[in-house]
Design a protein around this motif. Structure first.
Motif, PDB file in Angstrom:
ATOM      1  N   ALA A 218      77.189 -21.367  30.983  1.00  0.00           N
ATOM      2  CA  ALA A 218      76.108 -21.190  31.974  1.00  0.00           C
ATOM      3  C   ALA A 218      76.795 -21.405  33.355  1.00  0.00           C
ATOM      4  CB  ALA A 218      74.816 -21.848  31.889  1.00  0.00           C
ATOM      5  N   ASN A 227      68.267 -19.978  39.947  1.00  0.00           N
ATOM      6  CA  ASN A 227      67.583 -19.762  38.442  1.00  0.00           C
ATOM      7  C   ASN A 227      67.929 -18.545  38.242  1.00  0.00           C
ATOM      8  OD1 ASN A 227      66.364 -22.601  38.202  1.00  0.00           O
ATOM      9  ND2 ASN A 227      64.807 -21.955  39.532  1.00  0.00           N
ATOM     10  N   PRO A 230      71.884 -17.028  32.306  1.00  0.00           N
ATOM     11  CA  PRO A 230      72.888 -17.972  32.234  1.00  0.00           C
ATOM     12  C   PRO A 230      73.855 -17.693  33.175  1.00  0.00           C
ATOM     13  CG  PRO A 230      72.025 -17.828  30.071  1.00  0.00           C
ATOM     14  CD  PRO A 230      71.546 -16.906  30.827  1.00  0.00           C
ATOM     15  N   ALA A 233      72.880 -18.072  36.940  1.00  0.00           N
ATOM     16  CA  ALA A 233      72.135 -19.569  37.432  1.00  0.00           C
ATOM     17  C   ALA A 233      73.601 -20.124  38.148  1.00  0.00           C
ATOM     18  CB  ALA A 233      72.001 -20.154  36.209  1.00  0.00           C
ATOM     19  N   ARG A 260      67.512 -29.429  35.130  1.00  0.00           N
ATOM     20  CA  ARG A 260      67.269 -27.904  34.860  1.00  0.00           C
ATOM     21  C   ARG A 260      66.999 -27.930  33.247  1.00  0.00           C
ATOM     22  NH1 ARG A 260      70.264 -25.694  39.030  1.00  0.00           N
ATOM     23  NH2 ARG A 260      69.462 -23.336  38.283  1.00  0.00           N
ATOM     24  N   HIS A 262      68.052 -24.899  30.174  1.00  0.00           N
ATOM     25  CA  HIS A 262      68.518 -23.711  29.571  1.00  0.00           C
ATOM     26  C   HIS A 262      67.884 -23.350  28.174  1.00  0.00           C
ATOM     27  CE1 HIS A 262      71.407 -20.911  28.061  1.00  0.00           C
ATOM     28  NE2 HIS A 262      72.438 -21.167  28.838  1.00  0.00           N
ATOM     29  N   VAL A 267      67.819 -20.023  32.747  1.00  0.00           N
ATOM     30  CA  VAL A 267      67.858 -21.234  33.319  1.00  0.00           C
ATOM     31  C   VAL A 267      66.937 -21.359  34.319  1.00  0.00           C
ATOM     32  CG1 VAL A 267      69.335 -22.803  34.738  1.00  0.00           C
ATOM     33  CG2 VAL A 267      70.503 -21.362  33.045  1.00  0.00           C
TER      34      VAL A 267
END
Length: 482
Positions: A218, A227, A230, A233, A260, A262, A267
């Motif tokens: 990511a 956001n 992946p 982000a 955060r 995932h 994300v």
């Protein structure tokens, strides 16, 4: 979440590359951690012992392998030593059984292979069970591409030792991977994959121990707080990692002052407004200041080492609260609401007890289920003295890992500026690896294993392996603690 990337069974033929690995010209070194972490890491890189010792070839390897496979002319037991095979020529040999070329992943400098039996380590083939110098074994069930450590041994698992260049990294083999600011590591429950946070490149990396490939898990390589998927982000100096009960990955996004998450496909923000400061309350309006360490307790609450706030925080349900600390840097045991911490950076949980790497107090602290803070180990004087926990000394402990084996608790400690990995067991502190160098070998007082600036620890309890993220060496080490 760890199954989100499906990687093919293709691998780089590993070269054995003697000689020291130098950082690229103009590299600034790690920049993510402020103050003492930067100085400690820079010093460790200058003093580290580069390279790892050459692995001696086994008798079988001497007979079967061509000496010194190179990136520009990969070959194993096929063409004559003076031949220049075309890229992606395939052949077999007696140890690794078969190398099958994946032409779609080939170029003129590297050829990708699949090992079907045995291990291919530093360009040498080993049969299952063969000894791999200095103290490892070929165990294809762990990975065919790095030595599994024998009991008490530390081996290099991921990383070439070089500092990564700028730009997004391409998929590469685990022994050739480069990093810039390795921070923390977490294994998947099955022990087949590792996720690494790479602080200075603002990335999460995925290591597939079965395929031997390291890829981006990511992040887009640019500092930010976007956001999304992946690949879309962005992070800003990601640090602590932990998997929650659902398999989602939680990330301490340090300079974004957020936690955060995932989930596999997205994300998003788990907690924190993004404004640095201190505020408890609903998760999306709560404030953090440089969160760096994460753990999950037995009831699913997320424990956060909130470094610059000098507090340990607890996220339960939709609310953030303080587990310990007043916000004033200092040292004071007692009730959690009045106890003082100084730059907590790592947390781990055993049952209802939270263990804290209280970095600039040079101590390991605990927070009990009765909300009492106590000193578990360390005098507060920086140092590396072993012995009874109340007399031992530490130097900037930054992360912890716990192993509770048959009721016998072992606490492992990473010391950044102290350049040590320590163990606390039955009230006694001992040293596993020390030295501001980068050397595989046996651990312990009389061992020769060396680390440069360990910053992250994680445990694979099924195998009894301790993973060590070492940004001073830009490697992940693995120690057999059984």
């Amino acid at each position: 979440v760890l199954g989100v990337l499906l990687l093919g069974g293709c691998h780089l033929l590993l070269p054995h590359q003697p000689g020291a690995v130098q950082d690229p010209a103009g590299s600034d070194g790690p920049r993510g951690e402020a103050g003492s972490r930067d100085r400690s890491l820079d010093g460790a890189r200058r003093e580290r012992d580069q390279p790892l010792p050459d692995r001696a070839r086994s008798d079988r390897a001497r007979e079967a392998a061509v000496d010194g496979p190179r990136l520009d002319a990969p070959r194993v037991d096929g063409p004559a030593p003076d031949a220049e095979p075309p890229p992606c020529t395939c052949w077999t040999d007696s140890d690794c059984s078969k190398y099958a070329c994946a032409s779609a992943m080939c170029d003129h400098q590297r050829c990708i292979y699949t090992v079907t039996t045995g291990c291919l380590i530093a360009g040498v083939c080993y049969a299952p069970g063969d000894a791999v110098p200095p103290c490892g074994l070929c165990q294809p069930g762990f990975t065919p591409f790095a030595a599994a450590p024998k009991a008490g041994c530390m081996t290099s698992l991921v990383g070439s030792g070089a500092t990564a260049p700028t730009g997004m990294p391409a998929a590469t083999h685990l022994a050739l991977a480069t990093f810039n600011g390795l921070a923390r590591v977490v294994p998947d429950p099955g022990g087949k994959k590792l996720i690494l946070s790479e602080e200075n490149k603002h990335l999460l990396r995925l290591v597939d121990l079965t395929t031997g490939l390291v890829t981006v898990f990511a992040g887009n390589g640019t500092a930010g707080q976007v956001n999304g998927s992946p690949t879309q982000a962005s992070f800003a100096h990601p640090m602590g990692l932990v998997l929650d009960g659902s398999g989602s990955l939680l990330i301490a996004d340090r300079e974004n002052n957020r936690i955060r998450v995932h989930t596999g496909s997205q994300v998003t923000v788990f907690a924190g407004s993004g404004v640095p400061g201190f505020a408890n309350g609903p998760v999306l309006s709560a404030q953090f200041a440089n969160p760096v360490g994460l753990a999950v307790d037995g009831v699913g609450a997320v424990i956060v080492a909130d470094r610059t706030n000098h507090r340990v925080r607890r996220i339960a349900g939709s609310m953030v609260a303080t587990a310990a600390g007043t916000g004033v840097a200092g040292f004071l045991d007692g009730p959690a609401g009045s106890a003082q911490l100084n730059t907590p950076t790592g947390v781990a949980v055993d049952g209802a007890v939270i263990y804290v790497a209280d970095s600039l107090n040079h101590r390991i602290r605990t927070i009990s289920s009765a909300d009492q803070v106590s000193t578990f180990a360390g005098t507060g004087t920086p140092g590396g003295g072993d012995g009874p926990a109340g007399q031992a000394t530490f130097q900037q402990p930054v992360d912890l890992a716990l192993a509770n084996l048959a009721g016998n608790l072992r606490v492992f400690v990473a010391e950044l500026s102290g350049a040590r990995v320590r163990k606390i067991e039955s009230g006694v502190v001992s040293t596993l690896a020390v030295g501001k160098a980068c050397v595989e070998g046996m651990t312990g007082t009389n061992g020769n294993a060396r680390v440069a600036a360990p910053s992250g620890l994680a445990l694979d309890p099924a195998r009894g392996y301790l993973y060590v993220a070492d940004p001073g060496c830009e490697r992940v080490w693995v120690i057999n603690i059984k």
